[in-house]
Design an enzyme around this catalytic site. Structure first.
Site: not given
Ligand code: RIB
Ligand code: CA
Length: 301
Positions: A234
């Protein structure tokens, strides 16, 4: 080349680590600071992990510790995805001597000082719960004019991951997310609707393994364990949205976040009414081949 001055606010976290590694590899980015927040792990772990990553990369930037808990909601950590140490159990592979020093100032003060003292606008990549960013904007509203944009990994305009409605970063601190999305600061949102497409195939992992450096080996180990629980990488999307916006498509939308407890806590919902005001560029499409190339190249530094 004129570089983009960047602050990365994060909760490392495997994909946060990959985002920092990516930012470090992009010629056009000048990392000014890495600030930490609790999220994927408690603040002491996310801060230690930020120092480990900075040590591994020999980063010349300020590292500052931020909020231990959300503004209102009780602390929630995501160690089930990122492992007990926050880095997929790979902390033991990092340098065991940390020479990088943690700032004596907290993250909010560090961000405020960088922004106020800069003669150019600064971009922020916020890839954890938005607690630090919300406090920065509330305590020091005068910094808003010095922020080029805040590129947020968080939220979703379809389904969540921590609940059916909500993404982890916004669920963990919905009040903070609401403050940021009502701040008037230029925003880019890399929500799950986009980042769930940010995946690596066995081909990329094979290319990464073939690099055979300490950095590449650690990244492969972290990533292999992580993608077995969450296939999407992500956080790097929020970095590329700043450095390489051409690999994305987006829509200008009006996003609000539900701060109430219950099944929609942390939900980011978009107002699609025609010609309604917009507060955010919501990323809607990613050129995944280019994403994958950036991720492999980030290990060849
Ligand atoms: O939902 C994904 C996010 O939540 C990303 O930033 C992961 O590192 C967690 O922080
Ligand atoms: Ca994160």
């Amino acid at each position: 080349m004129k570089k983009i001055p960047l602050i990365i606010d994060c909760d490392p976290g495997v994909d946060d680590a990959l985002a920092i590694i990516l930012a470090n590899s992009i010629e056009g980015i000048d990392i000014k600071a890495i600030t930490t927040v609790s999220g994927n792990a408690r603040i002491e772990y996310t801060t230690r992990n930020a120092l480990l990553i900075a040590e591994l990369l020999d980063l010349d930037c300020i590292i500052a510790k931020g909020a231990e808990e959300p503004l209102v909601k009780p602390l929630l950590t995501g160690t089930n995805i990122h492992g007990h140490d926050g880095l997929g159990g790979c902390v033991k592979l990092f340098p065991n001597e940390i020479r990088k020093k943690l700032s004596k100032e907290n993250a909010v003060t560090v961000m405020r000082d960088i922004l106020i003292n800069s003669d150019e606008k600064i971009s922020i990549a916020a890839v954890g719960p938005l607690t630090n960013i919300a406090m920065l904007l509330k305590v020091y509203p005068e910094v808003k004019e010095k922020i080029e944009q805040i590129s947020v990994m968080g939220g979703a305009i379809d389904n969540g991951n921590i609940t059916a409605c909500s993404e982890f970063n916004f669920y963990a601190d919905p009040e903070a997310a609401s403050i940021v999305f009502n701040s008037g600061v230029p925003l880019i949102m890399a929500g799950l609707n986009l980042t769930n497409n940010a995946t690596l195939t066995e081909e990329e992992l094979k290319e990464m393994k073939a690099i055979k450096t300490r950095l590449a080996d650690i990244a492969v180990q972290m990533t292999s364990g992580y993608i077995s629980k969450d296939a999407a990488i992500h956080d790097p999307c929020a970095i590329l949205a700043i450095s390489n916006p051409e690999i994305f498509e987006y829509k200008d939308l009006y996003i609000q976040i539900d701060t109430r407890d219950g099944i929609t806590r942390g939900m980011s919902y978009a107002d699609y009414r025609k010609n309604y005001k917009s507060n955010c560029k919501v990323l809607t499409k990613l050129d995944v081949d280019k994403f994958r190339n950036f991720m492999v190249r980030s290990l060849r530094v």
